[in-house]
Design a protein around this motif. Structure first.
Motif, mmCIF file in Angstrom:
data_model
loop_
_atom_site.group_PDB
_atom_site.id
_atom_site.type_symbol
_atom_site.label_atom_id
_atom_site.label_comp_id
_atom_site.label_asym_id
_atom_site.label_seq_id
_atom_site.Cartn_x
_atom_site.Cartn_y
_atom_site.Cartn_z
ATOM 1 N N SER A 43 65.243 85.775 -19.826
ATOM 2 C CA SER A 43 63.912 86.003 -20.388
ATOM 3 C C SER A 43 62.977 84.819 -20.192
ATOM 4 C CB SER A 43 64.016 86.340 -21.879
ATOM 5 O OG SER A 43 64.476 85.215 -22.617
ATOM 6 N N ALA A 44 63.537 83.634 -19.904
ATOM 7 C CA ALA A 44 62.709 82.441 -19.734
ATOM 8 C C ALA A 44 62.332 82.192 -18.267
ATOM 9 C CB ALA A 44 63.436 81.219 -20.285
ATOM 10 N N ILE A 45 62.924 82.924 -17.345
ATOM 11 C CA ILE A 45 62.632 82.723 -15.921
ATOM 12 C C ILE A 45 61.301 83.387 -15.601
ATOM 13 C CG2 ILE A 45 63.431 83.146 -13.568
ATOM 14 C CD1 ILE A 45 66.286 83.271 -14.717
ATOM 15 N N THR A 46 60.363 82.613 -15.056
ATOM 16 C CA THR A 46 59.022 83.152 -14.833
ATOM 17 C C THR A 46 58.745 83.546 -13.387
ATOM 18 O OG1 THR A 46 58.145 80.910 -14.566
ATOM 19 C CG2 THR A 46 58.078 81.857 -16.777
ATOM 20 N N GLU A 47 59.400 82.856 -12.417
ATOM 21 C CA GLU A 47 59.111 83.158 -11.014
ATOM 22 C C GLU A 47 60.248 82.648 -10.135
ATOM 23 O OE1 GLU A 47 55.807 82.012 -7.534
ATOM 24 O OE2 GLU A 47 55.370 81.607 -9.659
ATOM 25 N N LEU A 48 60.664 83.472 -9.179
ATOM 26 C CA LEU A 48 61.669 83.060 -8.197
ATOM 27 C C LEU A 48 60.973 82.332 -7.051
ATOM 28 C CD1 LEU A 48 63.679 86.413 -8.052
ATOM 29 C CD2 LEU A 48 64.351 84.319 -9.241
ATOM 30 N N VAL A 49 61.603 81.253 -6.577
ATOM 31 C CA VAL A 49 61.008 80.516 -5.462
ATOM 32 C C VAL A 49 61.959 80.397 -4.271
ATOM 33 C CG1 VAL A 49 59.390 79.215 -6.868
ATOM 34 C CG2 VAL A 49 61.681 78.305 -6.506
ATOM 35 N N ASP A 50 63.241 80.639 -4.464
ATOM 36 C CA ASP A 50 64.204 80.612 -3.365
ATOM 37 C C ASP A 50 65.420 81.421 -3.797
ATOM 38 O OD1 ASP A 50 65.521 80.081 -1.022
ATOM 39 O OD2 ASP A 50 65.729 77.915 -1.339
ATOM 40 N N ILE A 51 65.874 82.331 -2.942
ATOM 41 C CA ILE A 51 67.016 83.189 -3.266
ATOM 42 C C ILE A 51 68.066 83.016 -2.174
ATOM 43 C CG2 ILE A 51 67.796 85.550 -3.692
ATOM 44 C CD1 ILE A 51 64.894 86.240 -4.440
ATOM 45 N N ARG A 52 69.245 82.589 -2.568
ATOM 46 C CA ARG A 52 70.345 82.399 -1.633
ATOM 47 C C ARG A 52 71.523 83.256 -2.087
ATOM 48 N NH1 ARG A 52 70.031 75.736 -1.370
ATOM 49 N NH2 ARG A 52 67.773 75.627 -1.034
ATOM 50 N N GLY A 53 72.593 83.252 -1.310
ATOM 51 C CA GLY A 53 73.733 84.072 -1.663
ATOM 52 C C GLY A 53 74.462 83.599 -2.895
ATOM 53 N N ASP A 54 74.472 82.284 -3.116
ATOM 54 C CA ASP A 54 75.265 81.741 -4.216
ATOM 55 C C ASP A 54 74.419 81.189 -5.360
ATOM 56 O OD1 ASP A 54 74.258 79.596 -2.834
ATOM 57 O OD2 ASP A 54 76.106 78.431 -2.855
ATOM 58 N N ARG A 55 73.086 81.229 -5.249
ATOM 59 C CA ARG A 55 72.219 80.652 -6.279
ATOM 60 C C ARG A 55 70.786 81.116 -6.052
ATOM 61 N NH1 ARG A 55 73.506 75.547 -6.711
ATOM 62 N NH2 ARG A 55 75.418 75.989 -5.550
ATOM 63 N N PHE A 56 69.941 80.918 -7.043
ATOM 64 C CA PHE A 56 68.509 80.998 -6.781
ATOM 65 C C PHE A 56 67.790 79.900 -7.551
ATOM 66 C CE2 PHE A 56 68.546 84.721 -9.957
ATOM 67 C CZ PHE A 56 67.953 84.036 -11.004
ATOM 68 N N PHE A 57 66.611 79.543 -7.031
ATOM 69 C CA PHE A 57 65.750 78.558 -7.660
ATOM 70 C C PHE A 57 64.577 79.301 -8.281
ATOM 71 C CE2 PHE A 57 68.180 76.215 -4.662
ATOM 72 C CZ PHE A 57 68.263 74.910 -5.116
ATOM 73 N N ALA A 58 64.195 78.881 -9.483
ATOM 74 C CA ALA A 58 63.146 79.596 -10.211
ATOM 75 C C ALA A 58 62.290 78.621 -10.993
ATOM 76 C CB ALA A 58 63.762 80.629 -11.152
ATOM 77 N N ILE A 59 61.032 78.983 -11.149
ATOM 78 C CA ILE A 59 60.144 78.243 -12.038
ATOM 79 C C ILE A 59 60.458 78.663 -13.471
ATOM 80 C CG2 ILE A 59 57.746 77.874 -12.723
ATOM 81 C CD1 ILE A 59 56.954 78.303 -9.803
ATOM 82 N N VAL A 60 60.650 77.672 -14.319
ATOM 83 C CA VAL A 60 61.009 77.931 -15.717
ATOM 84 C C VAL A 60 60.204 76.981 -16.608
ATOM 85 C CG1 VAL A 60 63.358 78.682 -15.141
ATOM 86 C CG2 VAL A 60 62.920 76.270 -15.685
ATOM 87 N N PRO A 61 60.052 77.301 -17.873
ATOM 88 C CA PRO A 61 59.387 76.365 -18.786
ATOM 89 C C PRO A 61 60.342 75.257 -19.215
ATOM 90 C CG PRO A 61 60.055 78.321 -19.974
ATOM 91 C CD PRO A 61 60.380 78.578 -18.531
ATOM 92 N N GLN A 62 59.794 74.121 -19.583
ATOM 93 C CA GLN A 62 60.616 73.034 -20.124
ATOM 94 C C GLN A 62 61.398 73.508 -21.342
ATOM 95 O OE1 GLN A 62 58.530 69.392 -21.011
ATOM 96 N NE2 GLN A 62 60.239 68.546 -22.187
ATOM 97 N N GLN A 63 60.852 74.494 -22.042
ATOM 98 C CA GLN A 63 61.514 75.003 -23.239
ATOM 99 C C GLN A 63 62.912 75.551 -22.929
ATOM 100 O OE1 GLN A 63 60.203 74.776 -26.434
ATOM 101 N NE2 GLN A 63 62.272 75.405 -27.057
ATOM 102 N N LEU A 64 63.104 76.101 -21.722
ATOM 103 C CA LEU A 64 64.430 76.604 -21.375
ATOM 104 C C LEU A 64 65.432 75.459 -21.313
ATOM 105 C CD1 LEU A 64 66.417 78.787 -20.547
ATOM 106 C CD2 LEU A 64 65.628 78.544 -18.176
ATOM 107 N N ARG A 65 65.033 74.321 -20.757
ATOM 108 C CA ARG A 65 65.930 73.165 -20.745
ATOM 109 C C ARG A 65 66.259 72.741 -22.177
ATOM 110 N NH1 ARG A 65 65.414 67.455 -20.131
ATOM 111 N NH2 ARG A 65 63.871 67.770 -21.793
ATOM 112 N N ASP A 66 65.242 72.703 -23.028
ATOM 113 C CA ASP A 66 65.466 72.279 -24.410
ATOM 114 C C ASP A 66 66.367 73.269 -25.151
ATOM 115 O OD1 ASP A 66 63.795 70.184 -23.800
ATOM 116 O OD2 ASP A 66 62.024 71.079 -24.752
ATOM 117 N N ASP A 67 66.133 74.574 -24.945
ATOM 118 C CA ASP A 67 66.960 75.582 -25.608
ATOM 119 C C ASP A 67 68.404 75.529 -25.096
ATOM 120 O OD1 ASP A 67 64.808 76.449 -27.092
ATOM 121 O OD2 ASP A 67 64.363 78.167 -25.787
ATOM 122 N N THR A 68 68.557 75.277 -23.796
ATOM 123 C CA THR A 68 69.902 75.163 -23.223
ATOM 124 C C THR A 68 70.623 73.958 -23.803
ATOM 125 O OG1 THR A 68 69.136 76.186 -21.150
ATOM 126 C CG2 THR A 68 71.196 74.936 -21.075
#
Length: 291
Positions: A166-191
């Protein structure tokens, strides 16, 4: 003999269905020079007779199905009566003929929204929504990885009740084993705050390299024994990016007791991750295999 030792085998796939193919079975006695070989069409539970029971009931069983990975484990046959053994088999990636992927309309509303908001994915710039999903779908490995991670993040609940997805806002790179996404700093804090509730723990970030213009801001992984979700955060001047992946961590070997696991030139095979998610975590990424 009414009470002779019998081995009852239930050989199933990750969904609990019989393998529905002929399998080669070898039972090697661990004290005597005795080997029993069986070839059986697995339609349901079946029995093998003529084995020794305790105290000489120690065997190594090796099973080689045509479409699933080779499994081996030790077992003890009871002195009399039935010994039950259920073995779950992951698919052999080399034997996959086709994959039944969901259509765009069959995706969750949340995943469709994320794809619609992702117009700058590396290699797919300008594509969003269904067009982006269809373009990704030209590479089965990439699409399987996307669906695996989407399913896992949708089922990973942070302290406070929100999911990682729910915190992922935008995908920027999609690979077979991972993806990179723009997220808010709040996701890091919540994690980070979820460590206290044993949802996440700190993880090494050395193998996760920051994109240009970003710096490391912490790496965390779920405490699943196998198939753990890892979030590695990178802070930029204006936004934050997360490298999100699911780690096999040798799970395919340990969960299923697979021998000579096959990986097609990559550390983490998304098809193996699919089998771990379904069998071990009861998370269905929404696609299935034809073999």
């Amino acid at each position: 003999m009414a009470n002779e030792p019998l081995l009852k085998l239930n050989l199933i796939d990750v969904y609990g269905n019989p393998l529905n193919e002929k399998v080669d079975i070898i039972l090697r006695h661990q004290e005597l020079s005795e080997v029993r070989k069986v070839n059986h069409l697995v339609k349901s539970v079946f029995q093998i007779a003529g084995l020794r029971g305790a105290p000489q009931g120690r065997y190594k069983i090796e099973i080689d199905p045509p479409s699933y990975q080779y499994v081996s484990q030790f077992l003890n046959i009871a002195s009399s009566g039935v010994t039950n053994l259920e073995i779950k088999f992951p698919i052999d990636p080399k034997k996959i003929v086709s994959i039944n992927f969901p259509t765009y309309a069959q995706l969750s509303a949340e995943l469709r929204t994320l794809l619609e908001n992702s117009g700058n994915v590396k290699g797919f710039e300008g594509l969003t929504g269904k067009n982006l999903y269809d373009a990704i779908g030209k590479d089965d490995i990439r699409r399987a990885g996307l669906l695996n991670i989407a399913a896992k993040t949708q089922n990973t609940v942070l302290t406070g009740g929100k999911t990682v997805f729910s915190a992922i806002t935008e995908l920027v790179d999609i690979r077979g084993d991972r993806f990179f996404a723009i997220v808010p700093q709040q996701l890091r804090d919540d994690t980070k705050n979820s460590i206290a509730d044993d949802i996440f723990e700190k993880a090494p970030e050395i193998l996760h390299h920051p994109p240009a213009g970003y710096e490391h801001a912490g790496s965390y992984k779920t405490k699943d024994r196998y198939g753990n979700l890892q979030l590695t955060f990178f802070a930029g001047e204006k936004d934050w990016v997360a490298d999100i992946d699911i780690d096999d961590a040798a799970g395919i070997e340990h969960i299923f007791q697979v021998v000579n696991n096959w990986l097609p030139g990559r550390d983490t095979n998304p098809y193996n991750i699919h089998e771990i998610l379904v069998a071990y975590q009861h998370i269905d990424p929404g696609y299935s295999f034809e073999v």
